[in-house]
Design a protein around this motif. Sequence first.
Motif, PDB file in Angstrom:
ATOM      1  N   GLY A  99     -28.573 -28.104  29.182  1.00  0.00           N
ATOM      2  CA  GLY A  99     -29.457 -28.775  28.239  1.00  0.00           C
ATOM      3  C   GLY A  99     -29.196 -28.365  26.795  1.00  0.00           C
ATOM      4  O   GLY A  99     -29.274 -29.190  25.886  1.00  0.00           O
ATOM      5  N   LEU A 100     -28.873 -27.100  26.584  1.00  0.00           N
ATOM      6  CA  LEU A 100     -28.601 -26.629  25.232  1.00  0.00           C
ATOM      7  C   LEU A 100     -27.327 -27.247  24.665  1.00  0.00           C
ATOM      8  O   LEU A 100     -27.255 -27.588  23.486  1.00  0.00           O
ATOM      9  N   LEU A 101     -26.299 -27.400  25.506  1.00  0.00           N
ATOM     10  CA  LEU A 101     -25.073 -28.052  25.025  1.00  0.00           C
ATOM     11  C   LEU A 101     -25.310 -29.534  24.758  1.00  0.00           C
ATOM     12  O   LEU A 101     -24.718 -30.117  23.846  1.00  0.00           O
ATOM     13  N   GLU A 102     -26.200 -30.161  25.530  1.00  0.00           N
ATOM     14  CA  GLU A 102     -26.552 -31.545  25.244  1.00  0.00           C
ATOM     15  C   GLU A 102     -27.241 -31.663  23.889  1.00  0.00           C
ATOM     16  O   GLU A 102     -27.052 -32.646  23.162  1.00  0.00           O
ATOM     17  N   GLU A 103     -28.043 -30.659  23.534  1.00  0.00           N
ATOM     18  CA  GLU A 103     -28.679 -30.648  22.216  1.00  0.00           C
ATOM     19  C   GLU A 103     -27.624 -30.607  21.106  1.00  0.00           C
ATOM     20  O   GLU A 103     -27.739 -31.288  20.089  1.00  0.00           O
ATOM     21  N   VAL A 104     -26.586 -29.783  21.312  1.00  0.00           N
ATOM     22  CA  VAL A 104     -25.514 -29.701  20.324  1.00  0.00           C
ATOM     23  C   VAL A 104     -24.837 -31.062  20.178  1.00  0.00           C
ATOM     24  O   VAL A 104     -24.628 -31.563  19.064  1.00  0.00           O
ATOM     25  N   ASN A 146     -27.982 -22.636  19.777  1.00  0.00           N
ATOM     26  CA  ASN A 146     -27.851 -23.353  21.046  1.00  0.00           C
ATOM     27  C   ASN A 146     -26.718 -22.769  21.890  1.00  0.00           C
ATOM     28  O   ASN A 146     -26.856 -22.604  23.104  1.00  0.00           O
ATOM     29  N   VAL A 147     -25.594 -22.476  21.250  1.00  0.00           N
ATOM     30  CA  VAL A 147     -24.468 -21.878  21.972  1.00  0.00           C
ATOM     31  C   VAL A 147     -24.841 -20.486  22.476  1.00  0.00           C
ATOM     32  O   VAL A 147     -24.511 -20.114  23.606  1.00  0.00           O
ATOM     33  N   ASP A 148     -25.551 -19.704  21.649  1.00  0.00           N
ATOM     34  CA  ASP A 148     -26.029 -18.385  22.089  1.00  0.00           C
ATOM     35  C   ASP A 148     -26.852 -18.504  23.371  1.00  0.00           C
ATOM     36  O   ASP A 148     -26.626 -17.780  24.346  1.00  0.00           O
ATOM     37  N   GLY A 149     -27.835 -19.406  23.339  1.00  0.00           N
ATOM     38  CA  GLY A 149     -28.716 -19.545  24.492  1.00  0.00           C
ATOM     39  C   GLY A 149     -27.981 -20.010  25.723  1.00  0.00           C
ATOM     40  O   GLY A 149     -28.240 -19.525  26.846  1.00  0.00           O
ATOM     41  N   ALA A 150     -27.048 -20.958  25.555  1.00  0.00           N
ATOM     42  CA  ALA A 150     -26.272 -21.459  26.689  1.00  0.00           C
ATOM     43  C   ALA A 150     -25.369 -20.373  27.254  1.00  0.00           C
ATOM     44  O   ALA A 150     -25.231 -20.218  28.478  1.00  0.00           O
ATOM     45  N   ARG A 151     -24.747 -19.598  26.358  1.00  0.00           N
ATOM     46  CA  ARG A 151     -23.853 -18.535  26.812  1.00  0.00           C
ATOM     47  C   ARG A 151     -24.614 -17.443  27.553  1.00  0.00           C
ATOM     48  O   ARG A 151     -24.165 -16.966  28.607  1.00  0.00           O
ATOM     49  N   VAL A 152     -25.779 -17.048  27.032  1.00  0.00           N
ATOM     50  CA  VAL A 152     -26.585 -16.028  27.704  1.00  0.00           C
ATOM     51  C   VAL A 152     -27.013 -16.517  29.090  1.00  0.00           C
ATOM     52  O   VAL A 152     -26.971 -15.771  30.072  1.00  0.00           O
ATOM     53  N   ALA A 153     -27.407 -17.787  29.174  1.00  0.00           N
ATOM     54  CA  ALA A 153     -27.795 -18.348  30.467  1.00  0.00           C
ATOM     55  C   ALA A 153     -26.623 -18.335  31.439  1.00  0.00           C
ATOM     56  O   ALA A 153     -26.768 -17.952  32.613  1.00  0.00           O
TER      57      ALA A 153
END
Length: 390
Positions: free
Chosen positions: A282-287, A310-317
């Motif tokens: 979902g975070l990459l879709e936001e980007v 957004n990339v931070d959050g996606a990477r941590v996930a």
Amino acid sequence: MRKPLLVALPATLLLATPLLSACTENTDGGGDSSDPRTVSVTSTDDGCELSSTDAPSGTLTFDVTNEGSKVTEFYLLGSDGLRIVGEIENIGPQLSRQLVVSAPEGSYVTACKPGMKGDGIRGDFTVSKSAEEPSVSADDQQLVDQATKNYQVYVRDQADQLLVATQEFVSDYKAGKDDEARALYPQARMFYERIEPVAESFGDLDPKLDLRETDLEEGQKWTGWHRIEKDLWPESDPSYKTLSTAERATYGDDLLANTRKLDARVQKSTYTVDQIANGARGLLEEVAKSKITGEEENWSHTDLWDFQANVDGARVAFEGVKPIVEQKDPALAKSLTERFAAVQALLDAQKDGDGWTVYTDLSQDEVQQFSNAVNALSEPLSKLTAAVLS
């Protein structure tokens, strides 16, 4: 058609969060009418037709086809009609996408949203109790527990830091310290953008905090970060009249009050491994949807701060569930690691002191490079949830 994913999660996690969801890319739609857990959804400009409005509990597949002329979305909501428990966005005309969820017994609400605005065309959906129960192997249990614990700590910490930063930002904004508020604006928003899928799951709060002017509907009150953003960068709209001191206090206090509500809800929330993986997607879709186009920060042009968050959050996930993926699909884990690094390298090249280049200063070639890297990452990331649940 892809076969429904078999969920491998413990019952305790299911009780903690009512719905687990995964989203796959374009499919041929249609569904399997012989399978009671497969539901065909036809979205049009004025309709949302489901092949069935009930199903037995377990792994459900919604095959969503857009037969309308507008881009649409499909949501599965909690019984209150507010909490988003599964969604597919940006389904273009004549396209199909598939949502796979593991749903326990209960009442839900479905919604198609033609034009991606409004409450959508809604209907009740019932999941009845069945014998299909999720399970997880003993070998995977420790990895699942560690992933969910780590992500819960991360999200709660980001929400706490968001609240602290918002308090400082609102204080400066209300006091008329515009230079200080403008400097804090993108920094504070990064905490929100890192956990945006979690914020969006509280359907009533996200619009109050993060709605853009272009997404306003008739009669809807505009509040939140972007309302204040426009007031801090008024030169972007020559016809704009800046807010009075009293109006600033009203909007600032409202932002802070809703941020406190968000923090309180986040501190009580728990997460499942597929929610973590699905949040990364979902975070990459936001980007791809708003950061690449420069639509998110229409006045401040601080989109690269949001992009990084957004990339931070996606990477941590991803890194939280990476040990699980390395066991089940090591090639996917390797590909995602490499493509996250490629996106980060492009962001690092745009660093400017403690921040990033203003988005409007990027060349068309640089924007295209970002777009290509995000697309290259999005493709394997769309497979993450399926790998975690396999």
